[in-house]
Motif scaffolding. Sequence first.
Motif, PDB file in Angstrom:
ATOM      1  N   GLN A 138      36.830 -26.152 -23.541  1.00  0.00           N
ATOM      2  CA  GLN A 138      38.227 -26.190 -23.113  1.00  0.00           C
ATOM      3  C   GLN A 138      38.763 -24.772 -22.945  1.00  0.00           C
ATOM      4  O   GLN A 138      39.807 -24.559 -22.326  1.00  0.00           O
ATOM      5  N   LEU A 139      38.035 -23.785 -23.481  1.00  0.00           N
ATOM      6  CA  LEU A 139      38.442 -22.375 -23.425  1.00  0.00           C
ATOM      7  C   LEU A 139      37.913 -21.734 -22.145  1.00  0.00           C
ATOM      8  O   LEU A 139      37.139 -20.773 -22.180  1.00  0.00           O
ATOM      9  N   ALA A 140      38.295 -22.276 -20.994  1.00  0.00           N
ATOM     10  CA  ALA A 140      37.780 -21.786 -19.718  1.00  0.00           C
ATOM     11  C   ALA A 140      38.769 -22.088 -18.611  1.00  0.00           C
ATOM     12  O   ALA A 140      39.506 -23.073 -18.665  1.00  0.00           O
ATOM     13  N   GLY A 141      38.767 -21.216 -17.609  1.00  0.00           N
ATOM     14  CA  GLY A 141      39.683 -21.401 -16.490  1.00  0.00           C
ATOM     15  C   GLY A 141      39.120 -20.861 -15.196  1.00  0.00           C
ATOM     16  O   GLY A 141      38.053 -20.224 -15.162  1.00  0.00           O
ATOM     17  N   ALA A 142      39.850 -21.080 -14.108  1.00  0.00           N
ATOM     18  CA  ALA A 142      39.427 -20.677 -12.769  1.00  0.00           C
ATOM     19  C   ALA A 142      39.717 -19.198 -12.537  1.00  0.00           C
ATOM     20  O   ALA A 142      40.771 -18.681 -12.919  1.00  0.00           O
ATOM     21  N   PHE A 143      38.770 -18.542 -11.901  1.00  0.00           N
ATOM     22  CA  PHE A 143      38.919 -17.151 -11.464  1.00  0.00           C
ATOM     23  C   PHE A 143      38.573 -17.141  -9.975  1.00  0.00           C
ATOM     24  O   PHE A 143      37.402 -17.281  -9.610  1.00  0.00           O
ATOM     25  N   VAL A 144      39.583 -17.011  -9.123  1.00  0.00           N
ATOM     26  CA  VAL A 144      39.396 -17.137  -7.676  1.00  0.00           C
ATOM     27  C   VAL A 144      39.769 -15.829  -6.999  1.00  0.00           C
ATOM     28  O   VAL A 144      40.855 -15.276  -7.233  1.00  0.00           O
ATOM     29  N   VAL A 145      38.857 -15.343  -6.170  1.00  0.00           N
ATOM     30  CA  VAL A 145      39.115 -14.149  -5.366  1.00  0.00           C
ATOM     31  C   VAL A 145      39.231 -14.581  -3.907  1.00  0.00           C
ATOM     32  O   VAL A 145      38.278 -15.118  -3.331  1.00  0.00           O
ATOM     33  N   ASP A 146      40.406 -14.382  -3.332  1.00  0.00           N
ATOM     34  CA  ASP A 146      40.642 -14.741  -1.933  1.00  0.00           C
ATOM     35  C   ASP A 146      40.312 -13.565  -1.023  1.00  0.00           C
ATOM     36  O   ASP A 146      40.391 -12.395  -1.436  1.00  0.00           O
ATOM     37  N   PRO A 147      39.971 -13.858   0.240  1.00  0.00           N
ATOM     38  CA  PRO A 147      39.817 -12.770   1.209  1.00  0.00           C
ATOM     39  C   PRO A 147      41.145 -12.019   1.370  1.00  0.00           C
ATOM     40  O   PRO A 147      42.216 -12.542   1.039  1.00  0.00           O
ATOM     41  N   GLU A 148      41.079 -10.800   1.867  1.00  0.00           N
ATOM     42  CA  GLU A 148      42.297  -9.995   2.035  1.00  0.00           C
ATOM     43  C   GLU A 148      43.305 -10.685   2.945  1.00  0.00           C
ATOM     44  O   GLU A 148      44.524 -10.538   2.764  1.00  0.00           O
ATOM     45  N   GLU A 149      42.806 -11.456   3.916  1.00  0.00           N
ATOM     46  CA  GLU A 149      43.710 -12.164   4.828  1.00  0.00           C
ATOM     47  C   GLU A 149      44.217 -13.481   4.252  1.00  0.00           C
ATOM     48  O   GLU A 149      45.021 -14.179   4.884  1.00  0.00           O
ATOM     49  N   GLY A 150      43.770 -13.849   3.061  1.00  0.00           N
ATOM     50  CA  GLY A 150      44.198 -15.091   2.433  1.00  0.00           C
ATOM     51  C   GLY A 150      43.231 -16.232   2.692  1.00  0.00           C
ATOM     52  O   GLY A 150      42.270 -16.104   3.461  1.00  0.00           O
ATOM     53  N   SER A 151      43.473 -17.368   2.037  1.00  0.00           N
ATOM     54  CA  SER A 151      42.619 -18.556   2.156  1.00  0.00           C
ATOM     55  C   SER A 151      43.405 -19.722   2.726  1.00  0.00           C
ATOM     56  O   SER A 151      44.638 -19.766   2.621  1.00  0.00           O
ATOM     57  N   PRO A 152      42.711 -20.700   3.326  1.00  0.00           N
ATOM     58  CA  PRO A 152      43.393 -21.927   3.746  1.00  0.00           C
ATOM     59  C   PRO A 152      44.002 -22.630   2.543  1.00  0.00           C
ATOM     60  O   PRO A 152      43.610 -22.408   1.399  1.00  0.00           O
TER      61      PRO A 152
END
Length: 657
Positions: free
Chosen positions: A215-229
Amino acid sequence: MSYIKNSVKLLLLLLMISCQEENRQQAYNLDFIRSRNVNCGTPKASLASIFPFTSFKDTLNTIDHPRYLEAGKPTGLDRILPNDNRVPAGELSNNNLQLDLEVKWGDFRMETPDRPGVKLVAIGEVGKPATIPSPLVRIKKGSIINATIHNTLKDSTITLYGFQKRPYTVKDSLFILPGETGKVSFEAGEPGTYMYWIQLGKGNKKEFFGEESEQLAGAFVVDPEEGSPSDRIFVINAFSNKHKQKDGKDLWVESLTINGLSWPFTERIEPEVGDILQWKVINASNRNHPMHLHGFYFDVLERGNVQSTSILDKEQIPKVVTETMRGKTTMQMRWEVMRPGNWLFHCHLSFHVSSDIRLPDAEKLDPEGTHQHMAGLVIGIKVKDGASDLFSKGAPKNLNLYATKSTDQFSTYKFSDQNTDKAFTPGDLLVLNQYQTTNITVKNTTDEPTSVHWHGLEIDSWSDGVPNWSSSDGRTSPEIEPGDSFSYKLSAMRPGTFVYHSHLDDIKQLTKGLYGPMIVIGENEVYHPELDHFYMMGWKTSFPGKPEDLDLNGWEEVPDQLAKIGETHRLRLINIAPAGNGWVRMTKDDEIVPIKAMAKDGAEFPLPQQIELDVSPRLFVGETADYSFTPTEPGVYTFKVNYMMARWEQTWIVTEQ
């Protein structure tokens, strides 16, 4: 006497080591753990003498577990909230993210605030409630993350993983003593879907059958510089903890959640027909999860793990209805909503969606007269009214299918086109024709309710077979009571290999034999049974502990297969057991003979994906796979099917034309 005691200790140690090693080979990570009260697939009677346990149902009103929190009883702990992963954590300024986190004890309710819960440790932003999953970290490529992590725990160190530039080859970590604060600064790295997590204690790995604190975990998301859909993020978390009872048995409490909630209390996704949905799915647990979407195919755009990610080339994107996520992996999927109704996206390991994983006494707060047959890793999708992509050609076909009690073989129930007690497992092979509507009336002659899910078919929701959920056009799939019947309308939009199975009390009814194979023949194709073969993997018991407890096609003896040089044979693999995985290969004179990958989950591969393989990829629960075999020389071949601890070998005798 001491010699006997030492011998017993040695025997138990060897059993545990053997059990752990066997399961590591059979199912990566925790795939083979069906519930926290089951170890190594040993029958319950023998388990009690080696690994004592107590089931939830045995403990109602006598619950003795320090992590269990009763419904409606104040705990003095701050509430841990579910996190829908819509709002990123921290403060962002000029591509610099300031993130202040803390680790603390809390009160977590995975169903509703007024139902039972568990006391556990979670991660939150400083000054805000802790959450499960942990706070979302989402930034663009080139951003810098400056993070502080405060360990409020008095008796445990913590080790933080995943706060480093992606991709990486050497895993870094931050070790923080009780009461202290750690700091880390790093660049986000390349775009992708990742995760971060914390390990309690000294960071040592738990036993294979040990407790879980994922339960000690979460999302780490790196988007492109132009953003994501536009997208959604869904994180799978797992927690389990055992406590020894006065009788010496272990009582487990556990939590399996998506975005911090357990079915039927998970979020409802409500798209419209024509919407294209893009989801990032993160398996933050160490268990395997074959994630299955009802009614639709989805494209897997990206596959990743804690270190790196791979965005798939267009010609390599698979189209599936089930994608198995190994422990600590991620995927990005995309699918188009093409018809209205209620649908599910869920883990297909039966023990991860069984109502048996609910906390003690949770069912007492269910509405009177209801039967919750699923829990855990399930998301509901409610598509608003709209047009449908389904169509048919020619006159419909009508079939009867009986759910019967059988006196033959190992199982209690069978599917058959005849109302007979001489039916066999698996159920009768159903051969459908592409674009022809097939109406199948299921008649229940067993002594308990059942249902049928037509796994992989693109059909109307009301025919999808999830009792009291699948609904469209004013109709709903029911629980088919003993003596009753229900007619399902099947559309066959694409040729391929599919499976039909009960979707009610899955563990019980699947191991009793309520499943069968299904083939859709292409519109301009002819079915040649002598060239077409299915291999269906199943269980004969809810507690398989030896090869004889597993099943392939109901065979007591594997029959020989005849073939001729130049003939192309279709080999259709189906895994519909509650858990486990398998693989196949063809040999001749102990030398490998390649087979060609042709399809997955009923969807034919494009030519770049039709490749020859020495051995098949592992086939997990809820998956089908097609291969072709064209012998080029006469002789005796061996088709080897490996499934968990079982091995089958089929002799193929190939002659000249």
